[in-house]
Each structure stands twice: as C-alpha cells, then as structure tokens.
Design an enzyme around this catalytic site. Sequence first.
Site, PDB file in Angstrom:
ATOM      1  N   HIS A 422      34.558  75.763  78.481  1.00 45.28           N
ATOM      2  CA  HIS A 422      35.559  76.423  77.643  1.00 45.28           C
ATOM      3  C   HIS A 422      35.058  77.794  77.220  1.00 45.28           C
ATOM      4  O   HIS A 422      33.976  77.903  76.649  1.00 45.28           O
ATOM      5  CB  HIS A 422      35.861  75.579  76.396  1.00 45.28           C
ATOM      6  CG  HIS A 422      36.975  76.147  75.566  1.00 45.28           C
ATOM      7  ND1 HIS A 422      36.914  76.258  74.190  1.00 45.28           N
ATOM      8  CD2 HIS A 422      38.175  76.664  75.922  1.00 45.28           C
ATOM      9  CE1 HIS A 422      38.043  76.803  73.750  1.00 45.28           C
ATOM     10  NE2 HIS A 422      38.815  77.058  74.770  1.00 45.28           N
ATOM     11  N   GLU A 424      36.605  80.429  74.927  1.00 49.59           N
ATOM     12  CA  GLU A 424      37.552  81.087  74.023  1.00 49.59           C
ATOM     13  C   GLU A 424      37.013  82.499  73.817  1.00 49.59           C
ATOM     14  O   GLU A 424      35.872  82.663  73.388  1.00 49.59           O
ATOM     15  CB  GLU A 424      37.637  80.320  72.694  1.00 49.59           C
ATOM     16  CG  GLU A 424      38.465  81.009  71.609  1.00 49.59           C
ATOM     17  CD  GLU A 424      39.886  81.335  72.061  1.00 49.59           C
ATOM     18  OE1 GLU A 424      40.652  80.406  72.314  1.00 49.59           O
ATOM     19  OE2 GLU A 424      40.225  82.542  72.170  1.00 49.59           O
ATOM     20  N   HIS A 492      44.508  80.031  78.944  1.00 54.04           N
ATOM     21  CA  HIS A 492      45.402  79.905  77.789  1.00 54.04           C
ATOM     22  C   HIS A 492      45.629  81.286  77.161  1.00 54.04           C
ATOM     23  O   HIS A 492      44.731  82.126  77.157  1.00 54.04           O
ATOM     24  CB  HIS A 492      44.829  78.931  76.758  1.00 54.04           C
ATOM     25  CG  HIS A 492      45.111  77.508  77.124  1.00 54.04           C
ATOM     26  ND1 HIS A 492      45.684  76.597  76.256  1.00 54.04           N
ATOM     27  CD2 HIS A 492      44.939  76.844  78.294  1.00 54.04           C
ATOM     28  CE1 HIS A 492      45.832  75.448  76.880  1.00 54.04           C
ATOM     29  NE2 HIS A 492      45.377  75.559  78.106  1.00 54.04           N
ATOM     30  N   GLU A 517      50.257  71.302  72.087  1.00 48.29           N
ATOM     31  CA  GLU A 517      49.409  71.516  70.910  1.00 48.29           C
ATOM     32  C   GLU A 517      50.254  71.770  69.652  1.00 48.29           C
ATOM     33  O   GLU A 517      49.823  71.452  68.551  1.00 48.29           O
ATOM     34  CB  GLU A 517      48.442  72.677  71.142  1.00 48.29           C
ATOM     35  CG  GLU A 517      49.136  74.020  71.338  1.00 48.29           C
ATOM     36  CD  GLU A 517      48.160  75.190  71.559  1.00 48.29           C
ATOM     37  OE1 GLU A 517      46.960  74.949  71.705  1.00 48.29           O
ATOM     38  OE2 GLU A 517      48.632  76.343  71.581  1.00 48.29           O
TER      39      GLU A 517
HETATM   40  C1  NOJ Z   1      44.547  77.846  71.843  1.00 51.76           C
HETATM   41  C2  NOJ Z   1      44.603  76.979  73.045  1.00 51.76           C
HETATM   42  O1  NOJ Z   1      45.919  76.867  73.523  1.00 51.76           O
HETATM   43  C3  NOJ Z   1      44.034  75.632  72.675  1.00 51.76           C
HETATM   44  O2  NOJ Z   1      44.156  74.760  73.773  1.00 51.76           O
HETATM   45  C4  NOJ Z   1      42.617  75.788  72.245  1.00 51.76           C
HETATM   46  O3  NOJ Z   1      42.148  74.540  71.786  1.00 51.76           O
HETATM   47  C5  NOJ Z   1      42.488  76.787  71.100  1.00 51.76           C
HETATM   48  N1  NOJ Z   1      43.172  77.993  71.422  1.00 51.76           N
HETATM   49  C6  NOJ Z   1      41.039  77.126  70.805  1.00 51.76           C
HETATM   50  O4  NOJ Z   1      40.486  77.838  71.886  1.00 51.76           O
HETATM   51 CA    CA Z   2      47.848  78.353  72.900  1.00 46.98          CA
END
Ligand code: NOJ
Ligand code: CA
Length: 731
Positions: A422, A424, A492, A517
């Site tokens: 992951h 981010e 994402h 989500e």
């Molecule tokens: C938004 C993403 O759509 C989600 O899947 C993720 O858990 C969070 N950001 C944190 O990165």
């Molecule tokens: Ca998102």
Amino acid sequence: MKQRATQSRATMALSILLLFFLLAGTSQAQHLSSPNGRLQLDVALTQRGQPTYTLSLEDRVVIQESQLGIELSGTRSLVDGFSVFSADTTSTDETWSPVWGQERSIRNNYRELAVTLVQSGDGDRSMILRFRLFDDGLGFRYEFPAQNNLRNFIVTGEKSTFDLTGDHTAFWIPGDYDTNEYAYSTTRLSDVDATIGRDANDIAVRTIIGADYVQTPLMLKSDDGLYVNIHEAALQNYPAMNLRVDRERYTLTAQLVPDAVGNAAYLQTPTHTPWRTIIVSADARDILRSRTILNLNEPSRISDTAWIRPAKYVGIWWGMHIGKYTWNYSDVGNTKLGETDWSALPPNGRHGATTENTRRYIDFAADHGFDGVLVEGWNVGWEDWFGQWKEEVFDFVTPYPDFDVEAVTRYAESKGVELIMHHETSASVTNYERRLDEAFAFMKRNGYNSVKTGYVGRIIPRGEHHDGQWMVNHYNRVAEKAAENRIMIDAHEPVRPTGLHRTWPNWLASEAARGNEFNSGWSPTGNPPEHETILPFTRLMGGPMDYTPGIFQIRFEEFAPERMGQMRSTVQTTLAKQLALYVTMYSPLQMAADLPENYEKRLDALKFIEDVAVDWDQTVVAEAEPGDYITIARKAKTGDSWFIGAITDENPRTATINLDFLDAGRDYVATLYLDAPDADFESNPMAYRIETYRVSNRNALRLDLARSGGAAVSIRPASATDEKRIRRYKR
Ligand code: NOJ
Ligand code: CA
C-alpha cells in the site's frame, strides 16, 4: 536561416496544394456509415469554416450539428477559418484478445474518416479530425501533424460540443477537478445543479466547477428511449474532460481540467488529443456490452504478460474504515519523517497492521483460497497524514515498529499467499515520484508484486488537480514504471479510467468513484440503493473498479462498541446483493472487504466469493436499466463454470435469466444465494437462503430480489453423484 527557408517552402507547398484541392473540388462535407449501416456520421464546415459533426442512429438524430475546435494561448485558435484539404476513409475489422477481461476475444470493427483541415491566413496550419464509427458508437479526436507553424503549443480549452435533441434524463455527478467520489443524481438536463456537491463533506478534496458542470462518463436517456453514453478513451498527456450543460438548449461542451496557472495542456506536434466517445443504442444492455472505449486504446505495451494475474484479495482495511483499527501506530501527532523515532512513541493499542494480525489475515486467505492480502497502515507517517498538504508524509520503505516485513513475507510465502503493498501518497506526488524507484525496489526485495496507490488530499505540486494533465501523466508514468518492474497496480483517487488498461494491463483496477468504503459508517449518506445499478453505466465504462464488495456484517450496531462516533450504522444493500456485485461490477481484482471474523460466521455464503471467477471467457448481459437493475452472467475463463449476479435498486423485483448460454444436453448444478423471503435492506438486510438445483440450458431462472437486494448464482457441470442428490429446477 536554413530552417526559415524550409518553413516557408513547406507553407507555400501547403497553400498550393490547398488551392489545388479547392479547385479540384474536395467536398467540404463528408458522410460515413457504420459497418452495419445503422449509425450515420456527417462532418461539415460552417460558413466561417468551423468544423461540425452530426450523428444519427437510423432515422433518429442522436447528436445534432455540433461544433469542434481547440482553443490555444498566444496564437490563433484552431476553431474556424478551416477548409477541407483531404478526406480519407478506411475500414478495420479485427479481433484481439485482452490479457484479462469480460470476454476472451474482442471484435474491433469500424469505419474511419480522417478529415485534414487547413486553416489559412498568417501561416497555414493543419489539423486532422479522425472519426471512428462503430456499430455502437463514435470516437473522434483531434490530431496535430508536425508542421512549421505549429510546434510547441498551449491548449486553453476545447470546444467539442454534443448538441442533444432534447431534455434527456441524465445520471450525473458534479463536474469537479479533483474527485469522482460523489453519489449520482438522476434528473433532466434542465435540472442539473452541481452545487449540491458542496454538501458532500464526506469527500476529502472537492473542486466543483459550477452549477452547470457534470463529469463523464455521462449516461443519458432520451424520452424516445435512446441510451447515450459520453466519455473519452486513451487519456494520455492531456487533462480529463468535464461537460458544461446548457440547460436550455441541451448542448454539452467540453471543459478541460486546468493546471495551476489556468492552462489545460502543453503539447508538441506531432500529437493528438484523447478520443471523445459517444455510445448509443435503443437497448440499455448494449451500453454495457460496448467495447468501443477499449478498441480505441492502443494494444498492450507489455509483451510478456504472464506475470499479470487477476486476483481476489482480503485486507487489513475495512477495520480501519469502521473504526475498529487505526492506520497510525501512535496517537501522538506532529511526527516528522527523518526525525521522529517511532519506536519511542506510545502505541495506541488499536494499530491494525501488526505482524500478528497480518498472520491472521494470511491464514484466512490461505484457508479460503484468496490470492492476496492487502495491509494498510504498515509504514510510518500515518499519525500526520490527513489534510496537512505537506510534502514529506511517507517514505514507503519504513515499517512501524510492530510490523516485521521480513517475517510476514516469509509467512505469506509459506502459505502460498501474496502480500499487496500500500502506497498512500497523501497526494504529495512530487514526494512519491522522488521515492518511487526505492519504493518499488523495496517491494521487489520483499516479494510484493502489486501495489494499491492512493491520492487522498490536495495535490503537490500545489495548484495541480487530480484530473489535470500533470497528474494524468503521473498516473501513466507510475503504470509504465510498474510494468518495467513487473508490478500490478490498483490506483485509488486517480483520474477516472479511459480504457488504458488495454495498453497497460498491469493496471488492474482503479477506484475513481464512490466505493463501498462510503458504506463503512464515516459517510452520513453512504451509497444509496441505486448506486451500484448506475456505476456500470458510468464509471465502469472506462475500466474496472476496485469497489471492494462483500460486506456481510451489514448492520454495525451488532458490534456497537467499536462503532462509537460513526455516522451511519448500515450498508444500504442486503447481504445477497453484496455477493451479486462480484458479477455485476466487473473487475479483475476483487476484494472480500469484510473482517475475517464476519465471514467465519457465514461460511456458507462466503463459498460464493471463494468460487467466483475474476477473469472471463464470455459475458451475457441479460437485463439492465440504469438506476434500476442489472442481471449479468459470465463464464469463467478456465473451466466450465458460470456465475450470475442480479441486483436491484430500492424496489423489489424478480430478475429473469434464460440459461440458454449453457452447453446443450449437459446437466449443471446451480447454487442460488438469495435474499430470504423477509429480507429488506432496511429492516432485515442479512437474511439470505441458499438453494441448489440441477439445471440445463432449457431452464430460465426467476430470482426474487428484496428492496436493494440481489441474487448470486454459481453454476458448474453436474457429476454422476449430483444426479441422485439434487432436485431439478422446475422452470
Ligand atoms: C482512500 C482509499 O479509497 C481507501 O481504500 C484507503 O483505505 C484510504 N484512502 C487510506 O489510504
Ligand atoms: Ca477513495
């Protein structure tokens, strides 16, 4: 000097040629029919030399005469003063096989018209309008050949228009430069009011353009029953297109996402824009069957694709969204990369990505046949990630003190499960690009072959937008670099897809829409029951979505303690509908998003997620109406199994699907995962029943769906022992 001379000679040659063609009478108006003759395209020039096009389906006009043109900065725009220099027609009819997809092979059958326009005046310039007319729609783009009077240039706007014939019903989200995570509105074009997006406080970053702007893919339905879908294909080196709605004349005009200084695109000849696409049919199912957007994209740039594998995965993820776990290790804020010593911070005791918890997820994945485990919150920086607009948040290589990368890698390997990385980025994209080589090397060293990227927050470089040219190039750079490293991507918060997964098949899926989500409790509205019946007609037209279905614990109050402070307490579907989404919401990457402990309570329903395929030989769209219902059957790419998904909006319904796609004379066993008779998404969402029958290609299934309900069916060839045990389906 020498250059000058060549330039004026070329210009002169162009002028002479132009004169010749004008005198020879190259027609200023062109006509093109689609291969089966049903779609008709007319291209013409107005008195002022503005190019226009008109699109009809048999005797019905779809797009009335609509203007085309490109606006430039600091030089004359390419909108008028044109004459037709030449017009060339060709045909293509070929079949190709996607690396993965909704079917094994795809037919690419179109007639093409390339109109070369010359704008004369103070230095002639040329532009080609290329149209590809398929039986189900049109793609067109602007091409700028290499020429002396147009080299580097700045696009400030695009005047592509779509002049509709009436006040159609539109399935729209607000036009926005940074997000696609809105819920859909269904209104007449005259009632579009995108300012409603100002209340969407559950979306981290919003840049709404104005009341009259909507996004693509835009789904429209005319009063006389035509379904029209407008989007784009092969978006590269150009900003995404929004649409301005003229609410009185029902004309849509392209609105490009600007950059930090207000320009749209920086281009150099020879080059071209993405394709603008219009898909049209009197049958809504044809919109979902269309592969025109894929066909308009370039073939795979990856030659050896054996390492690219569709997958089902679980992850340490939903737990954070429902408030059971945290991404951050400590609750101490104000951490600084390179200075903070995380092992000296007090742990908050709720960190999800621990070595031990990851082992538990790996065990669950191995026991139930999942390919991968996503672990979010494994790396330092989450204490301070949200809403800071700061450059250095993550380094993508330093694990938290309680996450032993090498140990979990070894454990995953021993269980035959892959870990999913992951990244981010917190939208600090300059930081990510600086660290990308190291981040990918770290992944490869630790056995990770796929990464979920994320772009939550305001973009750095500051002033850029998620959907502008700079970011479009970034997403594509990441896909390319990932391909070089044999890494698969799930992005994402990127720009919404435009079929580029044909060119970069390692880019398995994107979010780029309102995912499941939003049903986890932190959004006050969640996703309304119709949401999943609209997405395939809108966002999914451009490519697969990582929607993350499969929530079994639909009502959260049943584990209330960890949900303190959440806004909503229920997903707005039944459990059976969550299963059906694995079929109706196409993606080669599918998550089983709920907690393992929630699956362990309902292993009989989990069986469908274990069995369902993620790569397909064939797809049958049986029933579809945007905003109302979808029923789809798909045959797995390997083996002889079929899977069916049927979903409905807030109204109950009986879905019907004829099994005539099964092999004749062969017996199959169908397992039906259905809403229980008393199921209801509001009062009783988790009630389901499972029934098993012997079926053949002479049966038609009738599936009763509750309000916001669904049905999922798996079908496999029968064996000799099934004969006696399983009763025959009666219809
Ligand atoms: C938004 C993403 O759509 C989600 O899947 C993720 O858990 C969070 N950001 C944190 O990165
Ligand atoms: Ca998102």
